[in-house]
Write a protein that holds these residues in place. Structure first.
Motif, PDB file in Angstrom:
ATOM      1  N   SER A  47      25.758  18.043  24.152  1.00 43.70           N
ATOM      2  CA  SER A  47      25.148  18.746  23.126  1.00 43.70           C
ATOM      3  C   SER A  47      24.466  20.084  23.632  1.00 43.70           C
ATOM      4  O   SER A  47      23.918  19.884  25.002  1.00 43.70           O
ATOM      5  N   GLY A  48      24.647  21.246  23.035  1.00 47.67           N
ATOM      6  CA  GLY A  48      24.123  22.329  23.671  1.00 47.67           C
ATOM      7  C   GLY A  48      25.257  23.141  24.494  1.00 47.67           C
ATOM      8  O   GLY A  48      26.314  22.836  24.335  1.00 47.67           O
ATOM      9  N   LYS A  79      19.176  24.763  29.103  1.00 48.53           N
ATOM     10  CA  LYS A  79      17.853  24.528  28.309  1.00 48.53           C
ATOM     11  C   LYS A  79      18.263  24.020  26.963  1.00 48.53           C
ATOM     12  O   LYS A  79      19.360  24.372  26.277  1.00 48.53           O
ATOM     13  N   ASP A  80      17.698  23.114  26.311  1.00 52.37           N
ATOM     14  CA  ASP A  80      17.939  22.536  25.091  1.00 52.37           C
ATOM     15  C   ASP A  80      19.448  21.803  25.055  1.00 52.37           C
ATOM     16  O   ASP A  80      20.003  21.816  24.238  1.00 52.37           O
ATOM     17  N   SER A  81      19.754  21.434  26.027  1.00 56.66           N
ATOM     18  CA  SER A  81      21.047  20.751  26.195  1.00 56.66           C
ATOM     19  C   SER A  81      20.991  19.317  26.818  1.00 56.66           C
ATOM     20  O   SER A  81      19.988  18.908  27.613  1.00 56.66           O
ATOM     21  N   ARG A  82      21.777  18.530  26.527  1.00 54.92           N
ATOM     22  CA  ARG A  82      21.894  17.035  27.153  1.00 54.92           C
ATOM     23  C   ARG A  82      23.351  16.622  27.062  1.00 54.92           C
ATOM     24  O   ARG A  82      24.386  17.380  26.610  1.00 54.92           O
ATOM     25  N   ASP A  95      18.985  15.347  30.887  1.00 52.08           N
ATOM     26  CA  ASP A  95      18.115  15.957  29.947  1.00 52.08           C
ATOM     27  C   ASP A  95      18.183  17.658  30.256  1.00 52.08           C
ATOM     28  O   ASP A  95      19.144  18.160  30.991  1.00 52.08           O
ATOM     29  N   SER A  96      17.517  18.504  29.255  1.00 54.63           N
ATOM     30  CA  SER A  96      17.527  19.705  29.467  1.00 54.63           C
ATOM     31  C   SER A  96      17.307  20.235  30.937  1.00 54.63           C
ATOM     32  O   SER A  96      16.346  19.905  31.739  1.00 54.63           O
ATOM     33  N   GLU A  97      18.128  21.415  31.299  1.00 53.69           N
ATOM     34  CA  GLU A  97      17.880  22.006  32.660  1.00 53.69           C
ATOM     35  C   GLU A  97      17.905  21.029  33.637  1.00 53.69           C
ATOM     36  O   GLU A  97      17.025  20.812  34.403  1.00 53.69           O
ATOM     37  N   ASP A 206      10.681  12.210  24.097  1.00 54.39           N
ATOM     38  CA  ASP A 206      11.921  12.224  23.062  1.00 54.39           C
ATOM     39  C   ASP A 206      13.234  11.885  23.988  1.00 54.39           C
ATOM     40  O   ASP A 206      14.176  11.458  23.421  1.00 54.39           O
TER      41      ASP A 206
END
Length: 657
Positions: A47-48, A79-82, A95-97, A206
């Motif tokens: 995602s992202g 950033k804001d991606s998984r 996780d993000s970054e 989260d």
């Protein structure tokens, strides 16, 4: 005199047989070392913005689901991606970054490089002798038991947080090793010397909640009743199809919500992934396990996937298909030469088009379909020894026009979507065309990069070059594709057919349409660059030297041509059991992997562990404090006693009294 002479002859015969056996064993060991890994990783969710860099390449492209990942591949979740990956039953979530690289991925080792960000690992199975290690900028984290783990690396790369919900691991760095057990969070700060602190696991965030939700989804997978959880990609089958029973095949799986004219190996594209070569990447979210394991059958006007026998760890294959028209054939006027293929049916033997040992040929077949070794030997001989009889093999799906897929060579080589570029081939021509396990196409750089568009994001330069600490020396980085091609003297340029209509280039995709300078023949399989060797010019065994006249092949020996399907060893006697290679010995203390392998440029050896009594005492105090601060487990509730419990009737002896 006669007795003495007979004894000498017997001794000479015995020594000769021993030498031949040793030579044959050494040759077998060398071929086994050249076998590709039996497992790969799979990117099954993102995602992202998630970017991917193939091993050895400098270009980053958008990550494409279902592309097999192996040693040297890199991933970046912006950033804001998984992202979620799987290696068999082991789940890896980013996780993000977060920057993750595969330092090594083979039958017995999974070594990851985490240079920034956070990853969680759910390890469901770990064989004795297997290595699962995550290397960070200041320590090597070796997982010792199945369980749930998390690692966080800060932006400066000088601190690693390790969390163990279940399991046990060992962190090595700064000349010391630390055990991290279930219920602990351990913080390691510094590089040359580590500051180690133990604390209780904090409340889940989260990212933890997302990982737990994904784990619970896998725990409910019905597919584990029919196939091994070590078959990469099993976790997505239940959501997109159904399991049912077919006489003669047993439990099979059929996809739902597919088009009426759908056929296996049609909705996706081809890429070049070393060391296997041409590899199928499917577009469907469930499209991994059914295209790299098992076989496909057409039953009652529909397709079903037959997974084959349930084994602990089935052997991965790049694409279980056979190709039609070994030398290429013309599709239609104005289209040029094409490539066509069809899926192998249950019981049909897969002959790898890459260099492998005879044992590998057995294992890749008997773990993916119900077939005996005699069948494997017969087909293997037809393709590698007696090439005049290869067309005597009757393939079920070749006779089904709906099962054969054909595209132009440009579509095949440039990783273009197959379903949008289908070509028509006359059914009679297909039936008469020869069958081969080697596609008539040579890769280009676009074949290596795949279908992903140029990435909009990539890790910071400092993160890309940041070294990590490891307890073992992984495989050195692979040379770029262009460098491998330049090292091969038998380069051939792929050019479109003179009457071929140009195909539309995808926006932002480099190399479309195909430029002559971006394609060529790869190194000969017999001399292909191995993962742990620098690029070298090939030296074919039977190549003609410049000042030497042409010489015929020796009678009774099959030369090693450039065709991958003919680059394997002659068959050995039948083996009625799958021969599983033994795990390599684990290094007890030190940074060795064997041989004269050069060190990896991004992995620093962990300093040898030294006895330090003062540190031991400090660690014992930290552990005692952690134990004392652990919350007490909730009291175990006893089962409620039933009210008005009836009394048993008196025994006859007591009644008489």
């Amino acid at each position: 005199m006669k007795t003495s002479k007979l004894l000498r002859l017997a001794l000479i015969f015995t020594v000769t047989i021993s030498v031949l056996q040793v030579s044959r064993a050494r040759a077998q060991d060398q071929d086994d070392e050249q076998d590709p890994p039996a497992r790969v990783a799979r990117l099954n969710y993102s995602s992202g913005s998630v970017s991917f860099q193939p091993a050895g390449e400098g270009d980053w492209v958008a990550a494409v689901p279902n592309r097999p990942l192996t040693t040297g591949d890199n991933l970046w979740a912006d950033k804001d991606s998984r992202a979620e990956l799987h290696v068999g039953s082991t789940g890896i979530r980013m996780d993000s970054e977060t920057s993750v690289s595969f330092l090594d991925l083979d039958d017995h080792a999974l070594q990851l490089r985490l240079s920034l960000g956070a990853v969680e690992l759910r390890v469901r199975h770990l064989d004795d002798g297997d290595l699962l290690e995550v290397d960070t900028p200041n320590l090597a984290f070796t997982i010792q038991r199945p369980g749930e783990y998390r690692l966080d690396v800060n932006s400066d790369g000088n601190q690693t947080l390790t969390t163990v919900w279940q399991g046990r691991a060992e962190a090595t760095g700064g000349g010391y090793s630390y055990s991290v057990v279930a219920g602990q969070r351990a913080t390691f700060s510094g590089t040359d010397e580590l500051d180690h602190e133990i604390s209780q696991i904090p409340r889940r965030d989260d990212f933890d909640d997302w990982c737990m939700e994904r784990d619970q989804r896998e725990d409910r997978a019905e597919a584990s009743n029919y196939i091994s959880p070590e078959m990469t990609g099993y976790e997505d089958l239940d959501e997109y199809g159904r399991w049912h029973y077919v006489s003669g095949y047993g439990p099979v799986w059929s996809p739902s919500r597919v088009a009426a004219d759908w056929a296996p190996y049609r909705d996706g594209h081809w890429v070049w992934v070393a060391p296997w070569g041409w590899t199928w990447v499917d577009d469907e979210p469930w499209g991994f396990a059914p295209f790299h394991y098992g076989r496909w059958a057409f039953v009652d006007e529909g397709w079903c996937w037959v997974p084959g026998p349930v084994v602990v760890r089935p052997v991965y294959a790049p694409a279980l298909v056979a190709f039609v028209g070994g030398g290429g054939f013309h599709l239609a006027v104005g289209v040029g030469e094409g490539v066509a293929w069809f899926p192998l049916a249950p019981g049909e033997v897969y002959v790898p088009p890459y260099r492998v040992s005879r044992v590998y040929v057995n294992n890749v077949n008997i773990t993916n379909t119900r077939v005996n070794i005699t069948q494997v030997t017969n087909v293997y001989n037809n393709y590698t020894v007696n090439n005049t009889n290869i067309n005597r093999i009757a393939y079920v799906n070749q006779r089904n026009p709906a099962a054969v897929t054909a595209v132009s060579r440009e579509t095949f080589v440039n990783a273009r979507p197959v379903s949008r570029n289908l070509a028509h081939v006359d059914a009679r021509e297909l039936a008469q065309a020869p069958v081969s396990h080697t596609p008539p196409a040579q890769p280009a750089k676009t074949s290596v990069l795949g279908a992903g568009t140029p990435a909009r994001v990539r890790p910071p330069a400092a993160v890309e070059s940041r070294p990590v600490v490891g307890t073992r020396n992984p495989t050195p980085p692979r040379a770029p594709f262009e460098q491998q091609r330049a090292a091969a003297p038998n380069v051939r340029t792929e050019t479109p057919h003179p009457n071929a209509a140009p195909e539309p280039a995808r926006p932002g995709q480099p190399g479309n349409p195909l430029h002559p300078s971006e394609s060529g023949r790869p190194p000969s399989p017999a001399n292909a660059q191995r993962p742990n060797e620098p690029a070298r010019p090939p030296a074919p065994e039977n190549a003609q030297r410049p000042n030497e006249p042409a010489r015929p092949a020796a009678p009774g020996n099959v030369p090693r041509p450039n065709s991958p399907s003919q680059a394997m060893r002659p068959p050995e006697p039948d083996r009625h059991e799958m021969t599983r290679p033994q795990p390599p010995p684990r290094p007890s203390d030190g940074y060795q992997r064997g041989g004269s392998q050069p060190p990896h440029p991004l992995v620093r050896p962990a300093p040898p562990v030294q006895p330090r009594p003062q540190v031991d005492q400090s660690e014992a105090n930290k552990f005692r404090t952690w134990q004392q601060q652990r919350p007490a487990p909730p009291p175990r509730e006893s089962a409620p006693r039933p009210q008005n419990r009836p009394q048993p009737p008196p025994r006859p002896e007591e009644h008489k009294k």
